[in-house]
Design a protein around this motif. Structure first.
Motif, mmCIF file in Angstrom:
data_model
loop_
_atom_site.group_PDB
_atom_site.id
_atom_site.type_symbol
_atom_site.label_atom_id
_atom_site.label_comp_id
_atom_site.label_asym_id
_atom_site.label_seq_id
_atom_site.Cartn_x
_atom_site.Cartn_y
_atom_site.Cartn_z
ATOM 1 N N LEU A 79 0.846 -1.189 0.000
ATOM 2 C CA LEU A 79 0.000 0.000 0.000
ATOM 3 C C LEU A 79 0.882 1.241 0.000
ATOM 4 C CD1 LEU A 79 -2.766 1.408 0.220
ATOM 5 C CD2 LEU A 79 -2.551 1.245 2.720
ATOM 6 N N PHE A 80 0.843 1.989 -1.096
ATOM 7 C CA PHE A 80 1.532 3.276 -1.147
ATOM 8 C C PHE A 80 0.675 4.319 -0.435
ATOM 9 C CE2 PHE A 80 3.189 1.186 -5.022
ATOM 10 C CZ PHE A 80 4.547 1.260 -4.735
ATOM 11 N N VAL A 81 1.302 5.063 0.461
ATOM 12 C CA VAL A 81 0.626 6.164 1.149
ATOM 13 C C VAL A 81 1.343 7.432 0.692
ATOM 14 C CG1 VAL A 81 -0.126 7.106 3.354
ATOM 15 C CG2 VAL A 81 0.206 4.633 3.100
ATOM 16 N N ALA A 82 0.703 8.193 -0.180
ATOM 17 C CA ALA A 82 1.409 9.269 -0.872
ATOM 18 C C ALA A 82 0.751 10.624 -0.634
ATOM 19 C CB ALA A 82 1.455 8.983 -2.376
ATOM 20 N N ALA A 105 10.084 6.334 -7.716
ATOM 21 C CA ALA A 105 10.220 5.466 -6.543
ATOM 22 C C ALA A 105 9.052 4.497 -6.436
ATOM 23 C CB ALA A 105 10.335 6.318 -5.280
ATOM 24 N N MET A 106 7.836 4.997 -6.619
ATOM 25 C CA MET A 106 6.667 4.118 -6.580
ATOM 26 C C MET A 106 6.714 3.095 -7.701
ATOM 27 S SD MET A 106 3.642 6.860 -5.631
ATOM 28 C CE MET A 106 2.359 5.726 -6.174
ATOM 29 N N GLY A 107 7.177 3.517 -8.876
ATOM 30 C CA GLY A 107 7.240 2.603 -10.011
ATOM 31 C C GLY A 107 8.209 1.466 -9.783
ATOM 32 N N VAL A 108 9.366 1.761 -9.178
ATOM 33 C CA VAL A 108 10.361 0.720 -8.920
ATOM 34 C C VAL A 108 9.821 -0.305 -7.927
ATOM 35 C CG1 VAL A 108 12.607 0.265 -7.862
ATOM 36 C CG2 VAL A 108 12.357 2.138 -9.509
ATOM 37 N N ILE A 109 9.294 0.164 -6.796
ATOM 38 C CA ILE A 109 8.779 -0.774 -5.793
ATOM 39 C C ILE A 109 7.547 -1.492 -6.319
ATOM 40 C CG2 ILE A 109 7.740 -0.959 -3.503
ATOM 41 C CD1 ILE A 109 9.603 1.231 -2.566
ATOM 42 N N GLY A 110 6.686 -0.774 -7.038
ATOM 43 C CA GLY A 110 5.506 -1.414 -7.611
ATOM 44 C C GLY A 110 5.862 -2.492 -8.616
ATOM 45 N N SER A 111 6.884 -2.247 -9.432
ATOM 46 C CA SER A 111 7.331 -3.252 -10.404
ATOM 47 C C SER A 111 7.868 -4.491 -9.704
ATOM 48 C CB SER A 111 8.411 -2.652 -11.314
ATOM 49 O OG SER A 111 7.885 -1.626 -12.125
ATOM 50 N N LEU A 112 8.632 -4.295 -8.632
ATOM 51 C CA LEU A 112 9.119 -5.435 -7.855
ATOM 52 C C LEU A 112 7.957 -6.236 -7.292
ATOM 53 C CD1 LEU A 112 12.042 -3.755 -5.870
ATOM 54 C CD2 LEU A 112 12.283 -5.481 -7.665
ATOM 55 N N ILE A 114 4.791 -6.495 -8.340
ATOM 56 C CA ILE A 114 4.044 -7.218 -9.362
ATOM 57 C C ILE A 114 4.848 -8.395 -9.884
ATOM 58 C CG2 ILE A 114 3.126 -7.015 -11.714
ATOM 59 C CD1 ILE A 114 2.231 -4.172 -10.899
ATOM 60 N N ARG A 115 6.154 -8.215 -10.028
ATOM 61 C CA ARG A 115 7.002 -9.317 -10.481
ATOM 62 C C ARG A 115 6.986 -10.479 -9.487
ATOM 63 N NH1 ARG A 115 11.661 -6.565 -12.493
ATOM 64 N NH2 ARG A 115 12.928 -6.899 -10.653
ATOM 65 N N HIS A 116 6.744 -10.188 -8.226
ATOM 66 C CA HIS A 116 6.675 -11.227 -7.197
ATOM 67 C C HIS A 116 5.252 -11.731 -6.980
ATOM 68 C CE1 HIS A 116 10.775 -11.352 -5.339
ATOM 69 N NE2 HIS A 116 10.892 -10.281 -6.106
ATOM 70 N N GLY A 117 4.318 -11.303 -7.814
ATOM 71 C CA GLY A 117 2.939 -11.760 -7.685
ATOM 72 C C GLY A 117 2.143 -11.040 -6.623
ATOM 73 N N ASP A 118 2.647 -9.925 -6.116
ATOM 74 C CA ASP A 118 1.943 -9.158 -5.095
ATOM 75 C C ASP A 118 1.051 -8.096 -5.742
ATOM 76 O OD1 ASP A 118 3.298 -10.640 -3.169
ATOM 77 O OD2 ASP A 118 4.931 -9.192 -3.017
ATOM 78 N N SER A 119 0.194 -7.507 -4.941
ATOM 79 C CA SER A 119 -0.706 -6.473 -5.453
ATOM 80 C C SER A 119 -0.303 -5.115 -4.883
ATOM 81 C CB SER A 119 -2.154 -6.785 -5.073
ATOM 82 O OG SER A 119 -2.295 -6.897 -3.664
ATOM 83 N N VAL A 120 -0.709 -4.063 -5.571
ATOM 84 C CA VAL A 120 -0.370 -2.700 -5.159
ATOM 85 C C VAL A 120 -1.641 -1.862 -5.054
ATOM 86 C CG1 VAL A 120 1.984 -2.701 -6.051
ATOM 87 C CG2 VAL A 120 0.108 -2.097 -7.580
ATOM 88 N N ALA A 121 -1.668 -1.019 -4.039
ATOM 89 C CA ALA A 121 -2.799 -0.129 -3.807
ATOM 90 C C ALA A 121 -2.256 1.244 -3.439
ATOM 91 C CB ALA A 121 -3.686 -0.678 -2.687
ATOM 92 N N LEU A 122 -3.148 2.218 -3.357
ATOM 93 C CA LEU A 122 -2.708 3.594 -3.096
ATOM 94 C C LEU A 122 -3.742 4.331 -2.263
ATOM 95 C CD1 LEU A 122 -0.917 6.150 -3.653
ATOM 96 C CD2 LEU A 122 -2.270 6.471 -5.750
ATOM 97 N N VAL A 123 -3.250 5.033 -1.241
ATOM 98 C CA VAL A 123 -4.030 6.053 -0.543
ATOM 99 C C VAL A 123 -3.301 7.368 -0.755
ATOM 100 C CG1 VAL A 123 -4.736 6.960 1.692
ATOM 101 C CG2 VAL A 123 -5.063 4.537 1.187
#
Length: 293
Positions: A79-82, A105-112, A114-123
């Motif tokens: 969960l990105f808190v931005a 920064a969000m793109g790098v961590i988000g890409s990692l 997704i590559r690991h099969g995890d999900s990403v969200a944002l507040v």
């Protein structure tokens, strides 16, 4: 795939050769403990990996230490808190707009993730209004999150990070990785209180987009940093060296107080001032988090 994520991936590819990308993957994977026994693939061993994960037969065949990777028992959530208030339209330490560094920064961590099969969200949000985007594990969804961050501008309301953190504390109970992406903030009792609540429930990484210097060496006055009516202050600092020194000392004291608060809470922080720093700083951030836990 959208243009923002394409730019992020290009930066990652230029920075990281195969071994370095494997190390970055390894640092990200170390955040989440617990796994299934479902074998996924092999990768090069990097310092910090569990010795028990070495595939000794494959290592003997290749002459290079190889690590067995496993599929997670369940998808993890990042969960990105931005902060998308007007402060993120200001100028960062290296002269770029802050939101551009935040997107990278969000793109790098988000890409990692997704590559690991995890999900990403944002507040995200500005002032007292928080907006939540749900968790998904696709690159198209990550692109949508990056576009929300990229939309930070002078037309937005004031930055108020604590309001975003309080929203997360009230609405997110499942354990996840919180990645805070923010302007420089002051360490005050309100922030300390919400961090105690969040740290008891979640893993937290803190990415700070560093301010440009307002006076003295490294000052970038005149390149459009003023998003909060600071022009009179800038004029005073430019005219009075003693006042500029006092101001710089106050800024340094605030930075130390925040660093001490985060350290006391067990939260690893990275200060990033340019997009060129993002990859190395995130790698160091993940490494510090692993060593602290």
């Amino acid at each position: 795939m959208g243009t923002l994520l394409t730019a992020v991936k290009s930066k990652m590819y230029i920075f990281a050769h195969r071994k370095a990308r494997g190390m970055l993957d390894g640092e990200y994977a170390s955040i989440f403990r617990g796994r299934s026994l479902d074998f996924d693939d092999l990768r090069d061993y990097v310092p910090g990996d569990e010795v028990r994960d070495i595939d000794w037969k494959a290592t003997a065949r290749t002459g290079t230490p190889l690590i067995k990777r496993y599929l997670a028992t369940r998808r993890q959530q990042v969960l990105f808190v931005a902060d998308t208030g007007r402060n993120m339209a200001a100028t960062a330490r290296g002269g770029e707009v802050k939101k551009d560094i935040a997107v990278m920064a969000m793109g790098v961590i988000g890409s990692l993730a997704i590559r690991h099969g995890d999900s990403v969200a944002l507040v995200h949000g500005d002032g007292g209004a928080s907006v939540a985007l749900p968790a998904k594990g696709t690159e198209n969804h990550l692109e949508q999150l990056l576009r929300c961050m990229d939309g930070a501008s002078l037309t937005r309301g004031p930055s108020e990070l604590c309001a975003r953190l309080e929203y997360v504390a009230a609405h997110y109970k499942q354990r996840m990785l919180l990645v805070v992406v923010a302007d420089e903030v002051a360490a005050d009792p309100r922030l300390a209180k919400v961090l105690r609540r969040l740290r008891a429930q979640h893993e937290i990484l803190w990415i700070q987009v560093d301010d440009a210097a307002l006076a003295g060496p490294g000052s970038v006055h005149g390149v459009g940093m003023d998003v909060a009516g600071m022009d009179p202050v800038l004029m005073l600092l430019a005219e009075d060296p003693e006042l500029a020194r006092s101001y710089a000392e106050a800024v340094a004291d605030r930075a130390r107080a925040l660093a001490q608060m985060l350290q006391a809470s067990g939260i690893a922080m990275a200060g990033i001032g340019t997009t060129d720093e993002v990859m190395a700083k995130i790698f160091a951030l993940l490494e510090r988090h692993r060593r602290a836990h």
